[in-house]
Enzyme design. Sequence first.
Site, PDB file in Angstrom:
ATOM      1  N   GLY A 182      19.461  17.642 -70.060  1.00 32.52           N
ATOM      2  CA  GLY A 182      19.247  19.081 -69.932  1.00 32.52           C
ATOM      3  C   GLY A 182      20.524  19.849 -70.185  1.00 32.52           C
ATOM      4  O   GLY A 182      21.496  19.292 -70.704  1.00 32.52           O
ATOM      5  N   ASN A 183      20.504  21.134 -69.870  1.00 33.50           N
ATOM      6  CA  ASN A 183      21.692  21.961 -70.061  1.00 33.50           C
ATOM      7  C   ASN A 183      21.784  22.983 -68.932  1.00 33.50           C
ATOM      8  O   ASN A 183      20.899  23.073 -68.088  1.00 33.50           O
ATOM      9  CB  ASN A 183      21.672  22.625 -71.446  1.00 33.50           C
ATOM     10  CG  ASN A 183      20.473  23.533 -71.617  1.00 33.50           C
ATOM     11  OD1 ASN A 183      20.364  24.556 -70.960  1.00 33.50           O
ATOM     12  ND2 ASN A 183      19.556  23.144 -72.501  1.00 33.50           N
ATOM     13  N   ARG A 184      22.863  23.751 -68.925  1.00 40.03           N
ATOM     14  CA  ARG A 184      23.169  24.627 -67.792  1.00 40.03           C
ATOM     15  C   ARG A 184      22.578  26.029 -67.903  1.00 40.03           C
ATOM     16  O   ARG A 184      22.964  26.915 -67.155  1.00 40.03           O
ATOM     17  CB  ARG A 184      24.687  24.753 -67.635  1.00 40.03           C
ATOM     18  CG  ARG A 184      25.385  23.456 -67.300  1.00 40.03           C
ATOM     19  CD  ARG A 184      26.854  23.701 -67.021  1.00 40.03           C
ATOM     20  NE  ARG A 184      27.602  22.468 -66.892  1.00 40.03           N
ATOM     21  CZ  ARG A 184      27.590  21.697 -65.798  1.00 40.03           C
ATOM     22  NH1 ARG A 184      26.890  22.034 -64.743  1.00 40.03           N
ATOM     23  NH2 ARG A 184      28.305  20.587 -65.778  1.00 40.03           N
TER      24      ARG A 184
END
Length: 226
Positions: free
Chosen positions: A29-31
């Site tokens: 995933g990412n932030r």
Amino acid sequence: VPPRDLEGVRVVVSAGGTREPLDPVRYLGNRSSGKQGYALARIAAQRGAEVTMVAAHTVALPPPAGVHEVHVSTARQLGEAVRSAAAGADVVVMAAAVADFRPATTAEAKIKKSDDTPDPTITLDRNPDILAGLVRDRRPGQVVVGFAAETGDASGSVLDHARAKLRRKGCDLLVVNAVGEGRAFETEDNAGWLLRADGAERPIPLGSKSQLAIAVWDAVAELRAR
Ligand code: C5P
């Protein structure tokens, strides 16, 4: 009071970060918090637009008033939802942080560590570029807006990279955020530039994500009025 300059305009906004599953309990995933996309959806609705927001994963956010929400998880799901909504839209804004790659395989059962077998390696496949596809299949008169989170490096400044990306992606408007050192992701504030395909460039002063959203819709309204 906000202007009603988007009355009846059909808008699609993507928001949040995709998750690409490795197994039933793990993902890449990412932030992305989703705050910028939500602000874009909320403000478009306030200005009279008919808004569909395709949201991947976000922090807990209040639902934007008067916005039709579609919730997805992976880049491929986000692509399908955006493509189908875009078929009837006047404006599409890709604010989502879409994974460029996904694990080539998703294990059906949880991946286990073992002393008898080698540690696993993750092989990645490339996800389609949704924005590029939207530009390719664009309806006549449809405005397509992309986002770019850029850092400067030895090969060029943030703006150099962003100008090249605008040309490569072929969208009408590129919203550029300078990232790194606590900027843009997971923050309340955003600053950057608005780059137009015709070469017009405008700085966006440091401000709230709502202020940035207002600047984006101002630029979209201006493009539509031409
Ligand atoms: O190339 P880069 O990922 O920096 O481009 C960012 C822009 O492209 C954003 O608008 C993002 O939503 C979009 N994007 C996309 N599909 C991808 C990757 C990024 O539409 N697979």
